[in-house]
Design a protein around this motif. Structure first.
Motif: not given
Length: 75
Positions: A35-49
């Motif tokens: 999730r931290a990596l996804a945030a760094g990549l500016e991916l949205r909507g990943v909190a519940g995945l």
């Protein structure tokens, strides 16, 4: 133990040419680190995945995007 530094991970993923390599690289990461990596990549909507879905989204955003772009340019 995987390297969970987002900058290092982005560089490692950028050097990969196959989605399977990216999936294997990220499979040992925790969902929290993904999730931290996804945030760094500016991916949205990943909190519940789920973890597998996070890996897929990150691989698609990095390796998959590059492969798709290369394929389009070759047409």
């Amino acid at each position: 133990m995987p390297a969970t530094d987002p900058a290092r991970a982005r560089a490692a993923l950028a050097a990969m040419s196959r989605r399977a390599d990216g999936t294997a690289y990220l499979s040992g990461w925790t969902a929290r680190d993904l999730r931290a990596l996804a945030a760094g990549l500016e991916l949205r909507g990943v909190a519940g995945l789920r973890k597998a879905d996070l890996v897929d989204r990150i691989v698609d955003r990095t390796i998959g995007f590059r492969l798709d772009s290369t394929a389009i340019r070759r047409r």
